[in-house]
Write a protein that holds these residues in place. Structure first.
Motif, PDB file in Angstrom:
ATOM      1  N   GLN A 282      29.709  -5.010  65.947  1.00 19.79           N
ATOM      2  CA  GLN A 282      29.194  -5.577  64.729  1.00 19.79           C
ATOM      3  C   GLN A 282      29.380  -4.885  63.652  1.00 19.79           C
ATOM      4  O   GLN A 282      28.405  -4.239  62.893  1.00 19.79           O
ATOM      5  CB  GLN A 282      27.292  -5.684  65.079  1.00 19.79           C
ATOM      6  N   TYR A 283      30.529  -5.519  63.021  1.00 20.57           N
ATOM      7  CA  TYR A 283      30.914  -4.642  61.695  1.00 20.57           C
ATOM      8  C   TYR A 283      30.164  -4.788  60.526  1.00 20.57           C
ATOM      9  O   TYR A 283      30.024  -3.961  59.773  1.00 20.57           O
ATOM     10  CB  TYR A 283      32.393  -5.239  61.260  1.00 20.57           C
ATOM     11  N   HIS A 284      29.312  -5.927  60.422  1.00 17.80           N
ATOM     12  CA  HIS A 284      28.366  -5.977  59.380  1.00 17.80           C
ATOM     13  C   HIS A 284      27.318  -5.285  59.546  1.00 17.80           C
ATOM     14  O   HIS A 284      26.665  -4.832  58.601  1.00 17.80           O
ATOM     15  CB  HIS A 284      28.077  -7.403  59.102  1.00 17.80           C
ATOM     16  N   ASP A 285      26.957  -4.575  60.542  1.00 16.50           N
ATOM     17  CA  ASP A 285      25.941  -3.705  60.846  1.00 16.50           C
ATOM     18  C   ASP A 285      26.302  -2.081  60.434  1.00 16.50           C
ATOM     19  O   ASP A 285      25.519  -1.541  60.491  1.00 16.50           O
ATOM     20  CB  ASP A 285      25.286  -3.585  62.099  1.00 16.50           C
ATOM     21  N   LEU A 286      27.642  -1.890  60.217  1.00 17.07           N
ATOM     22  CA  LEU A 286      28.054  -0.657  60.153  1.00 17.07           C
ATOM     23  C   LEU A 286      27.408   0.166  58.882  1.00 17.07           C
ATOM     24  O   LEU A 286      27.189  -0.478  57.673  1.00 17.07           O
ATOM     25  CB  LEU A 286      29.606  -0.482  59.682  1.00 17.07           C
ATOM     26  N   LYS A 287      26.899   1.388  58.831  1.00 10.69           N
ATOM     27  CA  LYS A 287      26.339   1.946  57.768  1.00 10.69           C
ATOM     28  C   LYS A 287      27.298   2.987  57.057  1.00 10.69           C
ATOM     29  O   LYS A 287      28.191   3.409  57.667  1.00 10.69           O
ATOM     30  CB  LYS A 287      24.947   2.783  58.364  1.00 10.69           C
ATOM     31  N   GLU A 288      26.721   3.282  55.999  1.00 11.28           N
ATOM     32  CA  GLU A 288      27.408   4.056  55.010  1.00 11.28           C
ATOM     33  C   GLU A 288      27.563   5.724  55.684  1.00 11.28           C
ATOM     34  O   GLU A 288      26.805   6.166  56.324  1.00 11.28           O
ATOM     35  CB  GLU A 288      26.706   4.124  53.624  1.00 11.28           C
ATOM     36  N   ILE A 289      28.806   6.364  55.248  1.00 13.18           N
ATOM     37  CA  ILE A 289      28.973   7.689  55.723  1.00 13.18           C
ATOM     38  C   ILE A 289      29.132   8.510  54.443  1.00 13.18           C
ATOM     39  O   ILE A 289      29.859   8.142  53.522  1.00 13.18           O
ATOM     40  CB  ILE A 289      30.422   7.639  56.316  1.00 13.18           C
ATOM     41  N   ILE A 290      28.160   9.496  54.448  1.00 13.19           N
ATOM     42  CA  ILE A 290      28.321  10.383  53.002  1.00 13.19           C
ATOM     43  C   ILE A 290      28.772  11.700  53.634  1.00 13.19           C
ATOM     44  O   ILE A 290      27.979  12.037  54.474  1.00 13.19           O
ATOM     45  CB  ILE A 290      26.857  10.439  52.417  1.00 13.19           C
ATOM     46  N   PHE A 291      29.880  12.342  52.932  1.00 17.35           N
ATOM     47  CA  PHE A 291      30.401  13.711  53.402  1.00 17.35           C
ATOM     48  C   PHE A 291      30.116  14.470  52.075  1.00 17.35           C
ATOM     49  O   PHE A 291      30.380  14.311  51.133  1.00 17.35           O
ATOM     50  CB  PHE A 291      31.730  13.372  53.766  1.00 17.35           C
ATOM     51  N   ILE A 292      29.490  15.896  52.631  1.00 15.10           N
ATOM     52  CA  ILE A 292      29.424  16.813  51.503  1.00 15.10           C
ATOM     53  C   ILE A 292      29.924  18.021  51.986  1.00 15.10           C
ATOM     54  O   ILE A 292      29.528  18.601  53.053  1.00 15.10           O
ATOM     55  CB  ILE A 292      27.796  17.026  51.441  1.00 15.10           C
ATOM     56  N   ALA A 293      30.973  18.593  51.273  1.00 16.24           N
ATOM     57  CA  ALA A 293      31.384  19.866  51.624  1.00 16.24           C
ATOM     58  C   ALA A 293      31.024  20.887  50.614  1.00 16.24           C
ATOM     59  O   ALA A 293      31.368  20.829  49.425  1.00 16.24           O
ATOM     60  CB  ALA A 293      33.109  19.721  51.582  1.00 16.24           C
TER      61      ALA A 293
END
Length: 307
Positions: free
Chosen positions: A111-122
Motif C-alpha cells: 500500500q504505497y500511499h500508506d508509506l511513512k516518512e523516514i528521518i535519518f539523524i547522524a
C-alpha cells in the motif's frame, strides 16, 4: 577540562545504552524533539524500538546495522546513527539505510500511499561536508526550479561535531547546543560544569547520569572497554597500512630512480661511442649496429656535432 567520571557517548556501547534502550526512551524522545524543534502537537509522544538489522543477508557486518531504529506514534521511522570516523560514501550509506527502511514498509501489503516518512539523524565525530561551515545541516528532496517540497518522505540531519565552535559550558545558548556539547565533551565534563550545563533540563541530566561510570556494572564496563579497544585497533591497523604504503612508495621511487639512472647512463654511453665512431668516419649503418641507436638519432648527433 578536568578528568571526568562520565564515559564517552560516542562509544557504540554507551550510545546505544542512552538512546537505544526501553528504559531510556524518554531521553531519545527528548533528543529527537529538540534536534527537530518539535513542540506542541508536533512533538513526539512515544516511540517503539525496531530491529536495527537492515539486511538479514549481511547482518553480521557492522555496516549493515544502524545504531537506533524506531517508529513514533504517527508511524514515522527514525534512524539515529553515531559515526566516529570518516568512511568513504557515508552519505550514500545514510540514503541506503533510509531507502531500506522505507521499502521495508511496502512488504506488508504494497500500500504505497500508506508509506511513512523516514528521518535519518547522524552525529559524526568527523567532517562529512568540507564545503559547509555550519555544524548542523538538514537535507530534503526539493524541486530544483521552485524549491517546493513535494517529495516529503525523506529527511536527513547531519551533525558534524568537529565544526561545533563552542568549547565552554557557559557559551551554550539553547538545547541543541547542549546536546552537541554532550556528544563532544561529556567525557571531559566535571561536576561543576555539569550543574551549569543542566540548568532545568532534567533529561540532559539523566543522559549524563547514564554515562557515569560508577553506574555501570563490571560486565557493562568491560563491553565498553572492548569497544574502545576495537576502535583503537582499527585506527592502529589503518595507520600501519598508511606507513607501509609510504614505505613501499619510497622503495618503489628509489628502484625507479636507479632504473632510470641506469637507462640514462647507458644512453649517454652509447652516444659517446657513436661520437667516437663518427670522428673516425665510421658509416652510419655500422654505428647503428654497434650502439643500438636509431638512424635518426645518429643523424641528429651528426647535426649537433657539425654546429
Amino acid at each position: 577540562m578536568a578528568l571526568s567520571k562520565f564515559l564517552d557517548p560516542k562509544n557504540d556501547i554507551a550510545f546505544r545504552r542512552i538512546f537505544g534502550t526501553e528504559k531510556n526512551k524518554d531521553i531519545l524522545i527528548h533528543f529527537l524533539n529538540d534536534i527537530l524543534n518539535f513542540t506542541g502537537k508536533n512533538a513526539i509522544q512515544d516511540i517503539e524500538f525496531l530491529s536495527t538489522i537492515q539486511d538479514p543477508e549481511i547482518a553480521s557486518k557492522k555496516q549493515s546495522i544502524v545504531d537506533v531504529l524506531c517508529r513514533d506514534s504517527t508511524g514515522v521511522q527514525w534512524i539515529i546513527e553515531m559515526q566516529v570516523a570518516k568512511t568513504k560514501g557515508f552519505e550514500k550509506r545514510a540514503q541506503y539505510y533510509a531507502a531500506k527502511a522505507y521499502s521495508r514498509q511496502a512488504d506488508k501489503g504494497d500500500q504505497y500511499h500508506d508509506l511513512k516518512e523516514i528521518i535519518f539523524i547522524a552525529i559524526a565525530d568527523c567532517i562529512l561536508f568540507p564545503d559547509k561551515s555550519e555544524y548542523r545541516s538538514k537535507h530534503t528532496i526539493r524541486d530544483e526550479d521552485t524549491n517546493e517540497h513535494d517529495l516529503k518522505d525523506f529527511y536527513f540531519v547531519f551533525i558534524e561535531l568537529p565544526k561545533f565552535p563552542k568549547t565552554k559550558e557557559d557559551q551554550l545558548s539553547n538545547i541543541v547546543e547542549k546536546w552537541v556539547y554532550f556528544f563532544k565533551y561529556a567525557d571531559e565534563t566535571g561536576e561543576e560544569e555539569l550543574e551549569r550545563i543542566i540548568g532545568s533540563d532534567v533529561i540532559i541530566k539523566k543522559a549524563y547520569e547514564e554515562l557515569n561510570r560508577f553506574n555501570w556494572s563490571e560486565k557493562e564496563f568491560i563491553a565498553y572497554e572492548q569497544e574502545v579497544k576495537r576502535i583503537r585497533d582499527e585506527q592502529a591497523a589503518l595507520a600501519q597500512k598508511l606507513d607501509d604504503a609510504k614505505k613501499e612508495g619510497k622503495i618503489e621511487g628509489k628502484i625507479e630512480g636507479k632504473i632510470e639512472g641506469k637507462i640514462e647512463g647507458k644512453i649517454e654511453g652509447k652516444i659517446e661511442v657513436a661520437k667516437a665512431m663518427l670522428t673516425n668516419n665510421v658509416d652510419i649503418s655500422t654505428i647503428v649496429k654497434c650502439t643500438g641507436l636509431s638512424v635518426d638519432e645518429v643523424q641528429e648527433l651528426i647535426q649537433v656535432e657539425e654546429k
